[in-house]
Design an enzyme around this catalytic site. Structure first.
Site, PDB file in Angstrom:
ATOM      1  N   ASP A 359       0.697  -5.769  -0.321  1.00 34.88           N
ATOM      2  CA  ASP A 359       1.471  -5.165  -1.394  1.00 34.88           C
ATOM      3  C   ASP A 359       0.554  -4.807  -2.557  1.00 34.88           C
ATOM      4  O   ASP A 359      -0.326  -5.588  -2.943  1.00 34.88           O
ATOM      5  CB  ASP A 359       2.545  -6.160  -1.852  1.00 34.88           C
ATOM      6  N   GLU A 395      -1.063  -1.113   0.955  1.00 34.61           N
ATOM      7  CA  GLU A 395      -0.251  -0.215   0.148  1.00 34.61           C
ATOM      8  C   GLU A 395      -1.197   0.282  -0.937  1.00 34.61           C
ATOM      9  O   GLU A 395      -1.510  -0.463  -1.873  1.00 34.61           O
ATOM     10  CB  GLU A 395       0.942  -0.948  -0.462  1.00 34.61           C
TER      11      GLU A 395
END
Length: 720
Positions: A359, A395
């Site tokens: 993330d 990401e």
């Protein structure tokens, strides 16, 4: 005084020197070694609790300090021992230090947790409401209000795991899911196991996922996380779990048997591996649940705030907030890098997971001068033999300066490709021209080809947990997040969605048919593009979130998958199965080299040729034609050598028509064949099934084939 579970019946404990290298609380069969990094602490105490974690029964000073690591060994302690730390040191926020020995702290290396967080003023290091704000000092004991750590027995019998092999990147199809939401309503899961690791590992669930044709489940965060105070105040939860407080422990809320949470997680992984499926974890190392300077003191802040977090150089009382969550983990500090790498290795070696999705991954390589793909963390990952054996997915963005870095990660990494998402959505809506879509169909070589990366580096997706589901993408023109309690101001307003004429559910058969076709168009575009496809769980059965495109706090019917699937939903499942079967059957759809459009020296063939509706190859000037909305992509299987798979040499023709009307598309001749056979037609799915018999009636070359409005077709060359 009752002794805590795993403790001897006495109040005093022998404390030995122990080892600084065994980070966390490690049981060796005879006792427990405690080890905690803190460069600025003056004393560290281990606090032992009863089995429920409600009463402190002993407080022991760690006797040794080696290379900024506090450590000690306590004989006779064993698994199930409940503990926490109290760390002494200066409380000087203006200098970056926030030690407060009155606050019980979680071990960053804890393998298990017990208890819940209560949002009481005592959990803050400062006195809430004081005139001095976070510069004040609070002396209340936080122990009654915070979760505790648990010593674990790591033993587990991984029968059969020695023969397990990772899924090659070119065969990988990711399936993003939420542990709780996937089985919370599943009729094939026992009621007490729904929404848990055990429920996800149920044979019925695993068999369904396997039959869908995906290869790798990507689980939203399972590390221990906390619910934000503002969510709790309005009765919500941090459903997605992007609020980690422990990087080594699965969250006990996902266990049907909380006391054996880690074992239950391992059992789930083993069941997926038995089916040949991989397990990939979405991990959050960019920030923690402690938030900014006004947040609680739960772990890292009280252990060594100045080391664990990035602070403003000229005002270390304040935090650098490149994550948008209040704090940013300091991946420039060697001990913090070590902690994250130790965490990753732990999940691979001890729980056998197959990879990670990071993330806000840009944070991992963020140096004081911005993103640096030569940064320490990425260097360590590239050199570590354990991490080189698993899938690493970034990401590639955060909210800090220069935070958008799609395509900038080094070889060995894959990245979420939001440009694929936006372009595919825009093309089928009618806003994006074929010239923009073509590179995305080819694994976005413009982004990922530098430094000799491979097509699999592009993680293609149309939908993900963050945003509309596929059904909502074709059913809503605007987001509807009112249930989140933020006045519909949260979530992106740039969705590139199109409802077909009516907002939300409708019984209009024309609009319903249009929406179903659009869903099929986008699923087929995803599965037939070069690169690595990722499906959002539930899209295959047309799941809806009722227009909510930011359901991060919706632990309810909005987020849970409804397994009472309609007839149209069942048809969508069969269609998705068809797509994954086609992708597996024809390797030309998942090449290991980027397409170039150039003739090969050996065969004089182009690996990809772009075809217009006339059947002729598109010229450079044709791409700028504003009226071009229907085109073909001819993939020549003979242009790749060596031939090492069945179907390797098959040539395919993908035709995409984003026009509002039918197009007579002339099927081009091709060497070595005598016609084209239809594999998929999103406008006509009555004949589709999961069978791997891909034979179809032959359509002769130069036939003007009627391609329906807003549809996609895939043809295979029928060899002579």
């Amino acid at each position: 005084m009752d002794a805590p579970c795993g403790l001897p019946e006495k109040n005093k404990y022998t404390v030995r020197q122990g080892s600084p290298s065994l980070r966390g609380a490690t049981w060796d069969g005879r006792g427990v070694n405690f080890s905690l990094f803190s460069a600025h602490a003056t004393k560290v105490e281990v606090c032992l609790f009863d089995a429920a974690g409600t009463r402190e029964v002993a407080r022991i000073v760690l006797p040794e300090y080696t290379d900024e690591v506090w450590h000690g060994y306590i004989p006779d302690l064993g698994p199930s021992t409940v503990y926490g730390y109290r760390v002494h040191g200066p409380y000087a926020p203006e200098a970056g230090h926030r030690f407060n020995q009155h606050k019980l702290l979680l071990d960053p290396y804890a393998r298990a947790h017990v208890g819940e967080l209560t949002w009481d003023p005592a959990i803050f290091g400062y006195t809430v409401g004081a005139d001095a704000g976070d510069l004040s000092f609070d002396e209340r004991d936080s122990a009654p209000f915070v979760p505790k750590c648990v010593v674990i027995d790591p033993d587990f019998d991984w029968q059969g795991e020695g023969n397990r092999r990772p899924v090659p990147w070119d065969r990988t199809i990711l399936y993003e899911m939420h542990v709780r939401g996937y089985t919370k309503l599943h009729p094939g899961v026992d009621a007490h196991q729904r929404g848990t690791f055990a429920g996800l590992g149920t044979a019925t669930v695993v068999d369904y996922i396997k039959a869908l044709g995906v290869t790798s489940v990507e689980l939203l965060p399972v590390h221990t996380f906390l619910d934000d105070m503002h969510l709790v105040a309005r009765g919500g939860t941090n459903y997605w779990g992007y609020n980690s407080i422990g990087f080594f422990a699965p969250d006990p809320r996902y266990a049907s048997d909380r006391a054996n949470c880690l074992r239950e997680f391992k059992e789930m992984v083993a069941r997926f591996h038995d089916a040949g499926l991989e397990v990939i974890l979405d991990v959050v190392y960019n920030h923690t649940a402690e938030g900014g300077e006004s947040g609680p003191t739960l772990s890292f802040r009280g252990i060594d705030n100045a080391s664990y977090y990035r602070l403003l150089p000229d005002e270390p009382r304040l935090y650098i907030n490149d994550t948008g969550t209040g704090n940013t983990v300091n991946l420039n500090h060697p001990r913090v890098i070590q902690m994250v790498i130790d965490s990753l290795r732990y999940w691979v070696t001890e729980t056998h997971v197959d990879g990670f999705r990071f993330d806000l991954g840009t944070i991992l390589a963020r140096a004081p001068n911005g993103f640096d793909y030569h940064g320490g963390f990425l260097k360590v990952c590239g050199q570590d033999p354990v991490l080189q054996s698993v899938k690493l997915i970034a990401e590639p963005w955060d909210v800090g300066p220069g935070g958008y870095q799609v395509g900038a990660f080094p070889p060995g990494w894959a990245e979420w490709n939001d440009q694929f998402r936006d372009t595919v959505r825009g093309f089928w809506k009618g806003d994006v021209a074929p010239a923009a879509l073509a590179p995305r169909l080819c694994a976005s070589a413009d982004l990922f080809n530098p430094r000799d990366r491979q097509p699999w580096a592009s993680i293609n997706f149309v939908t993900a947990h963050d945003g509309f589901t596929l059904n909502d993408l074709v059913s809503y023109g605007e987001k509807h997040n009112e249930a989140n309690g933020e006045g519909n101001n949260d979530g992106s307003s740039d969705n590139r969605s199109w409802n077909g004429g009516v907002e939300g559910p409708t019984d209009d058969p024309v609009i319903v048919a249009f929406r179903e076709r659009q869903m099929r168009n986008m699923l087929a575009t995803l599965l037939f593009s070069q690169g690595t496809p990722m499906l959002l769980a539930g899209d295959e059965c047309a799941r809806t979130q009722q227009g909510n495109n930011n359901a991060y706090c919706q632990d309810n019917l909005v987020s849970w998958i409804d397994w009472d699937v309609t007839a149209s939903g069942q048809a969508m499942i069969r269609f998705a199965q068809r797509l994954t079967a086609v992708r597996e059957r024809f390797p030309v759809l998942r090449r290991d080299r980027f397409l170039t459009g150039l003739s090969s020296e050996s065969f004089g063939l182009k690996d990809v040729t772009w075809i217009g509706a006339s059947g002729d190859e598109l010229r450079v000037e044709d791409w700028s034609d504003g009226g071009l909305r229907c085109f073909g992509m001819l993939l020549d299987g003979h242009a790749r050598q060596p031939v090492d798979e069945s179907g390797e040499s098959a040539s395919l023709l993908l035709v995409l028509n984003a026009r509002h009307d039918d197009v007579a598309f002339t099927l081009p001749p091709h060497p070595g064949g005598r016609g084209w056979s239809i594999l998929v037609d999103t406008a006509n799915v009555a004949h589709e099934n999961v069978a791997r018999d891909f034979s179809r009636a032959i359509v002769p070359f130069d036939t003007a084939y009627a391609v329906s409005a807003r549809s996609l077709l895939l043809f295979a060359l029928f060899d002579a």
